[in-house]
Design a protein around this motif. Structure first.
Motif, PDB file in Angstrom:
ATOM      1  N   GLY A   1       5.407   6.169 -16.138  1.00 34.31           N
ATOM      2  CA  GLY A   1       4.366   6.618 -15.227  1.00 34.31           C
ATOM      3  C   GLY A   1       3.005   6.167 -15.686  1.00 34.31           C
ATOM      4  N   GLY A   2       2.041   6.112 -14.766  1.00 35.17           N
ATOM      5  CA  GLY A   2       0.700   5.722 -15.137  1.00 35.17           C
ATOM      6  C   GLY A   2      -0.251   5.827 -13.974  1.00 35.17           C
ATOM      7  N   PHE A   3      -1.489   6.128 -14.278  1.00 30.32           N
ATOM      8  CA  PHE A   3      -2.524   6.199 -13.250  1.00 30.32           C
ATOM      9  C   PHE A   3      -3.863   5.876 -13.886  1.00 30.32           C
ATOM     10  CE2 PHE A   3      -5.704   8.838 -10.857  1.00 30.32           C
ATOM     11  CZ  PHE A   3      -5.769   7.989  -9.762  1.00 30.32           C
ATOM     12  N   ALA A   4      -4.575   4.926 -13.305  1.00 30.03           N
ATOM     13  CA  ALA A   4      -5.905   4.556 -13.772  1.00 30.03           C
ATOM     14  C   ALA A   4      -6.938   5.187 -12.857  1.00 30.03           C
ATOM     15  CB  ALA A   4      -6.072   3.043 -13.792  1.00 30.03           C
ATOM     16  N   VAL A   5      -7.707   6.118 -13.408  1.00 29.67           N
ATOM     17  CA  VAL A   5      -8.803   6.730 -12.666  1.00 29.67           C
ATOM     18  C   VAL A   5      -9.971   5.755 -12.594  1.00 29.67           C
ATOM     19  CG1 VAL A   5     -10.392   8.679 -12.556  1.00 29.67           C
ATOM     20  CG2 VAL A   5      -8.083   8.996 -13.471  1.00 29.67           C
ATOM     21  N   ARG A   6     -10.316   5.193 -13.766  1.00 26.51           N
ATOM     22  CA  ARG A   6     -11.301   4.130 -13.887  1.00 26.51           C
ATOM     23  C   ARG A   6     -10.755   3.127 -14.890  1.00 26.51           C
ATOM     24  NH1 ARG A   6     -14.969   8.509 -15.152  1.00 26.51           N
ATOM     25  NH2 ARG A   6     -15.153   7.581 -17.225  1.00 26.51           N
ATOM     26  N   GLN A   7     -11.500   2.075 -15.153  1.00 24.36           N
ATOM     27  CA  GLN A   7     -11.056   1.094 -16.141  1.00 24.36           C
ATOM     28  C   GLN A   7     -10.928   1.712 -17.522  1.00 24.36           C
ATOM     29  OE1 GLN A   7     -13.079  -2.691 -16.174  1.00 24.36           O
ATOM     30  NE2 GLN A   7     -13.529  -2.586 -13.980  1.00 24.36           N
ATOM     31  N   ASP A   8     -11.689   2.774 -17.790  1.00 24.32           N
ATOM     32  CA  ASP A   8     -11.690   3.369 -19.111  1.00 24.32           C
ATOM     33  C   ASP A   8     -11.059   4.759 -19.133  1.00 24.32           C
ATOM     34  OD1 ASP A   8     -13.672   4.466 -17.567  1.00 24.32           O
ATOM     35  OD2 ASP A   8     -15.090   4.721 -19.229  1.00 24.32           O
ATOM     36  N   VAL A   9     -10.442   5.181 -18.042  1.00 20.61           N
ATOM     37  CA  VAL A   9      -9.780   6.487 -17.997  1.00 20.61           C
ATOM     38  C   VAL A   9      -8.403   6.302 -17.372  1.00 20.61           C
ATOM     39  CG1 VAL A   9      -9.819   8.859 -17.166  1.00 20.61           C
ATOM     40  CG2 VAL A   9     -11.963   7.695 -17.765  1.00 20.61           C
ATOM     41  N   MET A  10      -7.366   6.500 -18.180  1.00 23.66           N
ATOM     42  CA  MET A  10      -5.985   6.302 -17.715  1.00 23.66           C
ATOM     43  C   MET A  10      -5.116   7.451 -18.192  1.00 23.66           C
ATOM     44  SD  MET A  10      -5.614   2.247 -18.585  1.00 23.66           S
ATOM     45  CE  MET A  10      -7.093   1.249 -18.582  1.00 23.66           C
ATOM     46  N   PHE A  11      -4.089   7.733 -17.400  1.00 23.37           N
ATOM     47  CA  PHE A  11      -3.130   8.772 -17.731  1.00 23.37           C
ATOM     48  C   PHE A  11      -1.738   8.169 -17.807  1.00 23.37           C
ATOM     49  CE2 PHE A  11      -6.629  11.080 -15.823  1.00 23.37           C
ATOM     50  CZ  PHE A  11      -6.720  12.234 -16.574  1.00 23.37           C
TER      51      PHE A  11
END
Length: 370
Positions: A356-366
């Motif tokens: 799984g993965g999700f990028a909120v911004r280029q510098d914030v990822m889950f």
């Protein structure tokens, strides 16, 4: 015909066609040789003594007969004269009568074997043992007689430029060799620390060669890397990319090398094109092995876990987590990708299994890792 082997991830070239046995009815070669894997198998071998050895088919693979009980676990190649070459940890064996009998012509651990025309190319590699026999990595050729082409040697603290096999890819790395700090042999070659295998030679230009070296002392950053030669094996240099190029310099492979047993396939029409199956995807070089780029024709090749998320506010941005390969992020709609390791310095996880993965911004990822 069933052979009692596991074969999981077996990339040993233990099967070879005889090019002199073309059959127009079959539409291909009628004679094929197969050496059953034993020590190289993924699990402990369950072959019996009655099953081990070298097999031959004379009907294009429909049926097989064992022709030699002693030559198992071998790399197998057949040249354009029909001579059969078999190499393993016991040495190199050659047959000039279609496998009816073999002669041992080299008493060394054979880790690479290829043929171009009527010439065989052999890579041997000894490793440290209790008898304190000196280690070495050598390249031989065999046409009408065995000839040693080169003994692979690396730089030293006194002279990092010494030797004929170089792992240096950045200028600052000389500092580690000269200062004696390269104790894990990341930046200079040594047969004591490195294993070499899978020598492959261009059929269009035998001066072009590639092989694999593995660092036995440093698993993470220098395992399974490609060395190339453009002078017939007289010298070797490290390919780009390699696992020493990290961060923003990792502009060829955006994912790290895995510790798979690599193999190579040279183009038969272009002397500079070679394909490399070193991970779970294909790579390609068009400059005789100097550089490799991912070339999987759109096939993902890695396990993303089936869970990923689009960013509703920035559709140019997406992050994929990956099993075994950590993950990658794109900021230009998937045109280019950058390696991302969200487990770095994380005390809960030192592996690479991310799902799984999700990028909120280029510098914030889950991500979720296991």
């Amino acid at each position: 015909q069933h052979f009692n082997i596991f074969g999981h991830r077996n990339t040993i070239e233990d099967l070879s066609y005889d090019p002199t046995s073309y059959d127009s009815v079959l539409g291909g070669s009628s004679v094929i040789y197969l050496s059953l894997i034993e020590k190289y198998d993924s699990n402990d071998s369950v072959l019996t003594d009655e099953e081990k050895g070298l097999y031959r088919s004379v009907d294009g693979g429909k049926s097989w007969q064992r022709i030699n009980s002693e030559i198992g676990d071998c790399l197998v190649k057949v040249d354009n004269l029909g001579r059969v070459f078999c190499g393993n940890y016991n040495g190199l064996f050659v047959s000039t009568n279609k496998g009816e009998s073999f002669q041992k012509i080299l008493e060394e651990n054979v880790t690479g074997l290829d043929v171009v025309g009527s010439k065989a190319y052999i890579l041997t590699n000894s490793q440290p043992n209790s008898e304190n026999i000196p280690t070495f990595a050598k390249i031989y050729t065999y046409d009408t007689a065995l000839s040693c082409v080169n003994i692979l040697t690396g730089g030293t603290q006194e002279d990092p430029n010494a030797g004929n096999t170089h792992l240096i890819s950045e200028d600052w790395q000389w500092h580690y060799i000269k200062g004696g700090m390269d104790t894990k042999y990341l930046y200079h070659f040594s047969a004591d620390a490195h294993k070499v295998y899978n020598l492959k030679v261009s059929p269009k230009n035998p001066n072009n060669m590639v092989l694999v070296y593995t660092n036995t002392l440093y698993y993470e950053n220098a395992s399974n890397t490609v060395l190339y030669s453009i002078d017939g094996g007289q010298s070797f240099n490290i390919t780009t990319p390699n696992k020493l190029k990290t961060g923003d310099n990792a502009d060829y492979h955006f994912l790290p090398y895995a510790n798979r047993r690599m193999n190579f396939y040279w183009s038969r029409v272009d002397e500079n094109t070679v394909f490399d199956f070193e991970n779970d995807w294909l790579s390609k070089s068009i400059d005789a092995g100097k550089t490799f780029y991912t070339n999987s024709n759109g096939i993902n090749g890695i396990m993303c876990g089936g869970k990923f998320n689009f960013n509703l506010y920035d559709n140019s941005l997406m992050y994929f987590g990956s099993q075994d390969y950590l993950g990658a992020v794109t900021t230009d709609y998937g045109k280019t990708w950058k390696f991302v390791n969200l487990t770095t310095n994380n005390p809960l996880n030192d592996g690479a299994n991310i799902y799984g993965g999700f990028a909120v911004r280029q510098d914030v990822m889950f991500c979720v890792f296991s």
